[in-house]
Design a protein around this motif. Structure first.
Motif, PDB file in Angstrom:
ATOM      1  N   GLU A  92       0.834  -1.210   0.000  1.00 57.11           N
ATOM      2  CA  GLU A  92       0.000   0.000   0.000  1.00 57.11           C
ATOM      3  C   GLU A  92       0.868   1.259   0.000  1.00 57.11           C
ATOM      4  OE1 GLU A  92      -4.049  -1.276   2.363  1.00 57.11           O
ATOM      5  OE2 GLU A  92      -2.217  -1.006   3.548  1.00 57.11           O
ATOM      6  N   LEU A  93       1.921   1.250   0.812  1.00 56.86           N
ATOM      7  CA  LEU A  93       2.826   2.399   0.868  1.00 56.86           C
ATOM      8  C   LEU A  93       3.539   2.601  -0.466  1.00 56.86           C
ATOM      9  CD1 LEU A  93       4.320   1.915   4.446  1.00 56.86           C
ATOM     10  CD2 LEU A  93       2.710   3.683   3.699  1.00 56.86           C
ATOM     11  N   GLU A  94       3.916   1.496  -1.111  1.00 59.15           N
ATOM     12  CA  GLU A  94       4.562   1.595  -2.432  1.00 59.15           C
ATOM     13  C   GLU A  94       3.600   2.173  -3.464  1.00 59.15           C
ATOM     14  OE1 GLU A  94       5.911  -2.440  -2.887  1.00 59.15           O
ATOM     15  OE2 GLU A  94       7.825  -2.026  -1.882  1.00 59.15           O
ATOM     16  N   MET A  95       2.314   1.799  -3.345  1.00 56.34           N
ATOM     17  CA  MET A  95       1.306   2.342  -4.249  1.00 56.34           C
ATOM     18  C   MET A  95       1.157   3.856  -4.017  1.00 56.34           C
ATOM     19  SD  MET A  95      -2.745   1.412  -4.600  1.00 56.34           S
ATOM     20  CE  MET A  95      -3.069   2.049  -2.974  1.00 56.34           C
ATOM     21  N   PHE A  96       1.106   4.287  -2.744  1.00 57.56           N
ATOM     22  CA  PHE A  96       1.045   5.715  -2.435  1.00 57.56           C
ATOM     23  C   PHE A  96       2.238   6.440  -3.051  1.00 57.56           C
ATOM     24  CE2 PHE A  96      -1.359   4.692   1.698  1.00 57.56           C
ATOM     25  CZ  PHE A  96      -2.588   4.939   1.114  1.00 57.56           C
ATOM     26  N   LEU A  97       3.395   5.840  -2.903  1.00 56.83           N
ATOM     27  CA  LEU A  97       4.614   6.447  -3.434  1.00 56.83           C
ATOM     28  C   LEU A  97       4.537   6.592  -4.952  1.00 56.83           C
ATOM     29  CD1 LEU A  97       7.381   7.559  -2.741  1.00 56.83           C
ATOM     30  CD2 LEU A  97       8.286   5.240  -2.919  1.00 56.83           C
ATOM     31  N   ARG A  98       4.034   5.565  -5.631  1.00 56.94           N
ATOM     32  CA  ARG A  98       3.880   5.647  -7.102  1.00 56.94           C
ATOM     33  C   ARG A  98       2.912   6.766  -7.482  1.00 56.94           C
ATOM     34  NH1 ARG A  98       4.004   0.046  -6.688  1.00 56.94           N
ATOM     35  NH2 ARG A  98       1.751  -0.129  -6.872  1.00 56.94           N
ATOM     36  N   PHE A  99       1.795   6.875  -6.745  1.00 55.32           N
ATOM     37  CA  PHE A  99       0.838   7.953  -7.022  1.00 55.32           C
ATOM     38  C   PHE A  99       1.487   9.318  -6.824  1.00 55.32           C
ATOM     39  CE2 PHE A  99      -2.909   5.030  -5.985  1.00 55.32           C
ATOM     40  CZ  PHE A  99      -3.249   4.870  -7.316  1.00 55.32           C
ATOM     41  N   LEU A 100       2.207   9.462  -5.723  1.00 56.95           N
ATOM     42  CA  LEU A 100       2.858  10.751  -5.443  1.00 56.95           C
ATOM     43  C   LEU A 100       3.922  11.076  -6.485  1.00 56.95           C
ATOM     44  CD1 LEU A 100       3.160  10.555  -1.550  1.00 56.95           C
ATOM     45  CD2 LEU A 100       1.630  12.022  -2.888  1.00 56.95           C
ATOM     46  N   GLU A 101       4.674  10.074  -6.901  1.00 59.10           N
ATOM     47  CA  GLU A 101       5.692  10.293  -7.940  1.00 59.10           C
ATOM     48  C   GLU A 101       5.044  10.689  -9.261  1.00 59.10           C
ATOM     49  OE1 GLU A 101       7.802   6.575  -7.727  1.00 59.10           O
ATOM     50  OE2 GLU A 101       9.250   7.355  -6.259  1.00 59.10           O
ATOM     51  N   ALA A 102       3.910  10.067  -9.580  1.00 54.64           N
ATOM     52  CA  ALA A 102       3.191  10.420 -10.816  1.00 54.64           C
ATOM     53  C   ALA A 102       2.651  11.849 -10.735  1.00 54.64           C
ATOM     54  CB  ALA A 102       2.054   9.435 -11.066  1.00 54.64           C
ATOM     55  N   GLU A 103       2.095  12.226  -9.571  1.00 50.11           N
ATOM     56  CA  GLU A 103       1.602  13.599  -9.388  1.00 50.11           C
ATOM     57  C   GLU A 103       2.747  14.601  -9.508  1.00 50.11           C
ATOM     58  OE1 GLU A 103      -0.478  14.022  -5.695  1.00 50.11           O
ATOM     59  OE2 GLU A 103      -2.135  12.753  -6.333  1.00 50.11           O
ATOM     60  N   GLU A 104       3.881  14.264  -8.907  1.00 47.25           N
ATOM     61  CA  GLU A 104       5.045  15.152  -8.964  1.00 47.25           C
ATOM     62  C   GLU A 104       5.529  15.305 -10.401  1.00 47.25           C
ATOM     63  OE1 GLU A 104       9.381  15.617  -6.790  1.00 47.25           O
ATOM     64  OE2 GLU A 104       8.597  13.608  -7.144  1.00 47.25           O
ATOM     65  N   ALA A 105       5.588  14.201 -11.132  1.00 45.49           N
ATOM     66  CA  ALA A 105       6.039  14.255 -12.524  1.00 45.49           C
ATOM     67  C   ALA A 105       5.091  15.111 -13.360  1.00 45.49           C
ATOM     68  CB  ALA A 105       6.139  12.840 -13.102  1.00 45.49           C
ATOM     69  N   GLU A 106       3.792  14.967 -13.138  1.00 45.25           N
ATOM     70  CA  GLU A 106       2.798  15.767 -13.877  1.00 45.25           C
ATOM     71  C   GLU A 106       2.944  17.249 -13.537  1.00 45.25           C
ATOM     72  OE1 GLU A 106      -0.123  17.116 -16.295  1.00 45.25           O
ATOM     73  OE2 GLU A 106       0.768  15.124 -16.310  1.00 45.25           O
ATOM     74  N   ALA A 107       3.116  17.561 -12.254  1.00 41.41           N
ATOM     75  CA  ALA A 107       3.282  18.955 -11.844  1.00 41.41           C
ATOM     76  C   ALA A 107       4.554  19.534 -12.446  1.00 41.41           C
ATOM     77  CB  ALA A 107       3.311  19.058 -10.321  1.00 41.41           C
ATOM     78  N   LEU A 108       5.620  18.763 -12.449  1.00 46.34           N
ATOM     79  CA  LEU A 108       6.884  19.215 -13.027  1.00 46.34           C
ATOM     80  C   LEU A 108       6.744  19.450 -14.530  1.00 46.34           C
ATOM     81  CD1 LEU A 108       9.806  19.823 -12.291  1.00 46.34           C
ATOM     82  CD2 LEU A 108      10.350  17.435 -12.719  1.00 46.34           C
ATOM     83  N   THR A 109       6.040  18.569 -15.198  1.00 50.10           N
ATOM     84  CA  THR A 109       5.793  18.735 -16.638  1.00 50.10           C
ATOM     85  C   THR A 109       5.021  20.016 -16.902  1.00 50.10           C
ATOM     86  OG1 THR A 109       5.800  16.346 -16.988  1.00 50.10           O
ATOM     87  CG2 THR A 109       4.700  17.676 -18.665  1.00 50.10           C
ATOM     88  N   GLN A 110       4.000  20.277 -16.113  1.00 48.38           N
ATOM     89  CA  GLN A 110       3.207  21.499 -16.286  1.00 48.38           C
ATOM     90  C   GLN A 110       4.053  22.750 -16.063  1.00 48.38           C
ATOM     91  OE1 GLN A 110      -0.214  21.192 -13.751  1.00 48.38           O
ATOM     92  NE2 GLN A 110      -1.181  19.603 -14.998  1.00 48.38           N
ATOM     93  N   VAL A 111       4.897  22.738 -15.033  1.00 46.01           N
ATOM     94  CA  VAL A 111       5.766  23.888 -14.757  1.00 46.01           C
ATOM     95  C   VAL A 111       6.737  24.091 -15.916  1.00 46.01           C
ATOM     96  CG1 VAL A 111       7.643  24.716 -13.269  1.00 46.01           C
ATOM     97  CG2 VAL A 111       5.563  23.790 -12.258  1.00 46.01           C
ATOM     98  N   ASN A 112       7.328  23.001 -16.393  1.00 47.04           N
ATOM     99  CA  ASN A 112       8.269  23.107 -17.516  1.00 47.04           C
ATOM    100  C   ASN A 112       7.589  23.629 -18.776  1.00 47.04           C
ATOM    101  OD1 ASN A 112      10.589  22.301 -16.159  1.00 47.04           O
ATOM    102  ND2 ASN A 112      10.218  20.143 -16.549  1.00 47.04           N
ATOM    103  N   GLN A 113       6.393  23.151 -19.063  1.00 42.97           N
ATOM    104  CA  GLN A 113       5.668  23.621 -20.244  1.00 42.97           C
ATOM    105  C   GLN A 113       5.335  25.105 -20.128  1.00 42.97           C
ATOM    106  OE1 GLN A 113       2.349  20.922 -20.340  1.00 42.97           O
ATOM    107  NE2 GLN A 113       3.441  19.400 -21.588  1.00 42.97           N
ATOM    108  N   ARG A 114       4.911  25.525 -18.945  1.00 42.19           N
ATOM    109  CA  ARG A 114       4.596  26.946 -18.725  1.00 42.19           C
ATOM    110  C   ARG A 114       5.850  27.793 -18.902  1.00 42.19           C
ATOM    111  NH1 ARG A 114       1.210  26.462 -14.288  1.00 42.19           N
ATOM    112  NH2 ARG A 114       3.021  26.315 -12.967  1.00 42.19           N
ATOM    113  N   PHE A 115       6.985  27.317 -18.372  1.00 50.28           N
ATOM    114  CA  PHE A 115       8.244  28.034 -18.518  1.00 50.28           C
ATOM    115  C   PHE A 115       8.640  28.135 -19.986  1.00 50.28           C
ATOM    116  CE2 PHE A 115      12.850  27.820 -19.089  1.00 50.28           C
ATOM    117  CZ  PHE A 115      13.231  29.005 -18.469  1.00 50.28           C
ATOM    118  N   GLU A 116       8.523  27.020 -20.715  1.00 45.41           N
ATOM    119  CA  GLU A 116       8.909  27.013 -22.130  1.00 45.41           C
ATOM    120  C   GLU A 116       8.048  27.975 -22.942  1.00 45.41           C
ATOM    121  OE1 GLU A 116       8.675  22.871 -23.118  1.00 45.41           O
ATOM    122  OE2 GLU A 116      10.554  22.399 -22.081  1.00 45.41           O
ATOM    123  N   ARG A 117       6.738  28.040 -22.639  1.00 47.09           N
ATOM    124  CA  ARG A 117       5.860  28.981 -23.353  1.00 47.09           C
ATOM    125  C   ARG A 117       6.267  30.429 -23.065  1.00 47.09           C
ATOM    126  NH1 ARG A 117       1.803  25.315 -21.662  1.00 47.09           N
ATOM    127  NH2 ARG A 117       1.228  26.701 -19.971  1.00 47.09           N
TER     128      ARG A 117
END
Length: 177
Positions: A92-117
């Motif tokens: 269960e903890l590993e699943m939480f970690l995967r969810f958090l890592e996916a959320e972090e990656a998505e947030a980072l992608t959004q920040v990078n895209q906004r910066f690039e624009r």
């Protein structure tokens, strides 16, 4: 400290809205997301955090009119106090970690895209200023006008630095002669 305040709410007012109303009423300048509304059972000394979409007035009506065993309490909300991570299994903890890592990656992608624009718009604005001296006067985009202002200041600063260097050289030559 226990303080009571009367509020005007309807049965459709959510706990998130009640929190915002209370913060305004107590003149607390803070993010409402840092607070939570709790249902407190005084008789057995338990508490439950209300979800952001729950309706506190309906909850109070369910308690009954003269019920003094329950109260609502506004408190600072601390995520870490709401979970006992030791209660979860390793998978269960590993699943939480995967969810958090996916959320972090998505947030980072959004920040990078906004910066690039924004970077691309600034580069276009700088290019427009360097290619067209009338770009600033005819600029409809605020970023073009701002980029032109920055370039003008940079150019003026560079010109002033060159003039100071020339004066310094002339002074040095005059001192030698």
């Amino acid at each position: 400290k226990n303080v009571s305040k009367g509020l005007f709410v309807t049965s459709s007012t959510t706990s998130q809205e009640v929190i915002s109303i209370l913060l305004k009423k107590f003149k607390v300048i803070s993010n409402p997301r840092k607070f939570a509304l709790y249902e407190m059972n005084i008789k057995d000394n338990t508490r439950r955090r209300l979800k952001r979409f729950e309706n506190p007035l309906i909850l109070q009506l369910l308690w009954g009119g003269a019920n003094e065993d329950f109260v609502l309490s506004l408190q600072e909300y601390h995520d870490e106090l709401e979970f006992n991570w030791g209660d979860f299994s390793k998978p269960e903890l590993e699943m939480f970690l995967r969810f958090l890592e996916a959320e972090e990656a998505e947030a980072l992608t959004q920040v990078n895209q906004r910066f690039e624009r924004k970077e691309a718009r600034l580069k276009e604005a700088i290019e427009a200023c360097t290619n067209d001296s009338t770009a600033k006067s005819g600029a409809t985009d605020a970023s073009v006008a701002a980029a032109c202002d920055v370039l003008e200041v940079r150019d003026a600063s560079a010109t002033a630095s060159l003039a100071i260097e020339e004066l310094s050289r002339a002074d040095a030559l005059a001192a030698i002669e």
